[in-house]
Design a protein around this motif. Structure first.
Motif, PDB file in Angstrom:
ATOM      1  N   THR A 118      19.300 -30.889 -26.218  1.00  0.00           N
ATOM      2  CA  THR A 118      18.715 -30.926 -27.557  1.00  0.00           C
ATOM      3  C   THR A 118      19.796 -31.103 -28.625  1.00  0.00           C
ATOM      4  O   THR A 118      20.980 -30.852 -28.386  1.00  0.00           O
ATOM      5  CB  THR A 118      17.929 -29.643 -27.854  1.00  0.00           C
ATOM      6  OG1 THR A 118      18.861 -28.561 -28.025  1.00  0.00           O
ATOM      7  CG2 THR A 118      16.967 -29.315 -26.712  1.00  0.00           C
TER       8      THR A 118
ATOM      9  N   ASP B  65      15.931 -28.682 -23.017  1.00  0.00           N
ATOM     10  CA  ASP B  65      14.477 -28.710 -23.171  1.00  0.00           C
ATOM     11  C   ASP B  65      13.864 -29.193 -21.869  1.00  0.00           C
ATOM     12  O   ASP B  65      14.209 -30.267 -21.368  1.00  0.00           O
ATOM     13  CB  ASP B  65      14.096 -29.650 -24.322  1.00  0.00           C
ATOM     14  CG  ASP B  65      12.593 -29.692 -24.548  1.00  0.00           C
ATOM     15  OD1 ASP B  65      11.933 -28.656 -24.381  1.00  0.00           O
ATOM     16  OD2 ASP B  65      12.076 -30.781 -24.883  1.00  0.00           O
TER      17      ASP B  65
ATOM     18  N   GLN C  47      13.839 -21.520 -21.798  1.00  0.00           N
ATOM     19  CA  GLN C  47      14.594 -22.769 -21.934  1.00  0.00           C
ATOM     20  C   GLN C  47      16.076 -22.481 -21.686  1.00  0.00           C
ATOM     21  O   GLN C  47      16.695 -21.704 -22.421  1.00  0.00           O
ATOM     22  CB  GLN C  47      14.387 -23.366 -23.317  1.00  0.00           C
ATOM     23  CG  GLN C  47      12.942 -23.744 -23.612  1.00  0.00           C
ATOM     24  CD  GLN C  47      12.403 -24.785 -22.637  1.00  0.00           C
ATOM     25  OE1 GLN C  47      12.980 -25.847 -22.460  1.00  0.00           O
ATOM     26  NE2 GLN C  47      11.298 -24.458 -21.976  1.00  0.00           N
TER      27      GLN C  47
END
Length: 309
Positions: free
Chosen positions: A206, A217, A246
């Motif tokens: 990300t 992600d 995550q």
């Protein structure tokens, strides 16, 4: 009179790095160092530099420098078009820079980080025996910050070893990479489904990622109980998983301790590849044994030094 490089344009993120600030993690001092230690070492090896010689780590968009005095440089790592006064220079080999000439970096083709070394190394102040820049703690040369226009980087007159010509460049990723992992100490704090998802699915880096770590992600990795643990030492390459599920891949700028359970560790041989990834790239994980991880590290070292270990 010693030579120096002056920063004309700093690029996106250009920092001074050496092999890191080792021996002080028990005091909470981060190691730092290059994201791609393989290419950093390669750039120094082809110049005959000391292994701890300071070089520059250039991220994604390159800077521009002007030379005051003649010097010999080398680049390794990401494929970023590099010129000296308009002349293209080859990677992984020494090239000369005359006084007054400009080093410029153009289009990025593959990889995310390029190492620029100079014969003798950069003669910037050391902190706790290291010239590595740690941005969060503001530790290192130039007040622990990235380079900016007007900064001057003196070149050291350090004793040199014979330059190496046996180094093999790192195979750079394109758009993503498969990274090998071994189970971490907290593997039993995660469900079996979480382990299956880690190895089956892809994760995307990300924009919230940095030198401390990549925030990924992908599918949520579920814990058996709480994600929180008592803070403990975290190794380079650890994959932490907070309550969101995550994962976060911890890299060279990581802190010395962390308070989230870790599901896996990326093996040392693959950390340079991880260091060549950028936001938007994907990562897939493959499980290996500890014996396979050691064999991979020996092979990586042989690629770099030409010596079988």
């Amino acid at each position: 009179m010693s030579a120096s490089l002056t920063v004309v344009k700093p690029g996106m993120l250009t920092t001074v790095q050496d092999l890191g600030r080792h021996g002080y993690q028990a005091l909470g001092v981060p190691v730092s160092g290059p994201m791609d230690v393989y290419s950093h070492r390669l750039a120094n090896l082809v110049l005959g530099n000391d292994p701890m010689a300071a070089a520059l780590e250039i991220t994604l968009m390159g800077p521009e420098f002007v030379s005051d005095g003649s010097m010999t440089c080398a680049i390794a790592g990401a494929e970023i078009d590099t010129t000296v006064d308009g002349r293209p220079v080859p990677p992984n080999a020494p090239f000369a820079v005359a006084s007054g000439e400009r080093i410029r970096f153009g289009q990025r083709r593959r990889g995310a980080r390029l190492s620029l070394a100079v014969r003798g190394g950069f003669d910037v102040p050391a902190t706790l025996g290291s010239r590595a820049t740690h941005l969060v703690s503001r530790m290192g040369p130039f007040g622990g910050r990235a380079l900016k226009a007007g900064d001057v980087l003196p070149v050291a007159s350090a004793p040199l070893s014979p330059p190496s010509s046996s180094c093999a460049p790192l195979m750079l990723p394109e758009g993503g990479a498969r990274l090998r992992v071994v189970p971490a100490v907290h593997r039993d704090r995660f469900t079996n489904d979480a382990w299956t998802l880690l190895l089956r699915d892809r994760f995307v880096i990300t924009p919230q990622s940095n030198r401390m770590g990549y925030r990924l992600d992908g599918p949520a990795l579920t814990h058996v109980d709480s994600a929180d643990i008592l803070s403990e030492a975290v190794p380079l390459g650890a994959i932490q998983v907070p309550a969101s599920g995550q994962p976060i891949l911890l890299l060279s700028g990581r802190a010395t301790t962390g308070g989230y359970a870790t599901i896996a560790n990326v093996i040392s041989a693959d950390l340079p590849i991880a260091g060549q990834l950028a936001p938007g790239d994907w990562i897939a994980f493959d499980a290996v044994t500890h014996a396979e991880a050691i064999a991979a590290l020996r092979a990586r070292e042989s690629d770099l030094t030409g010596v079988r270990v």
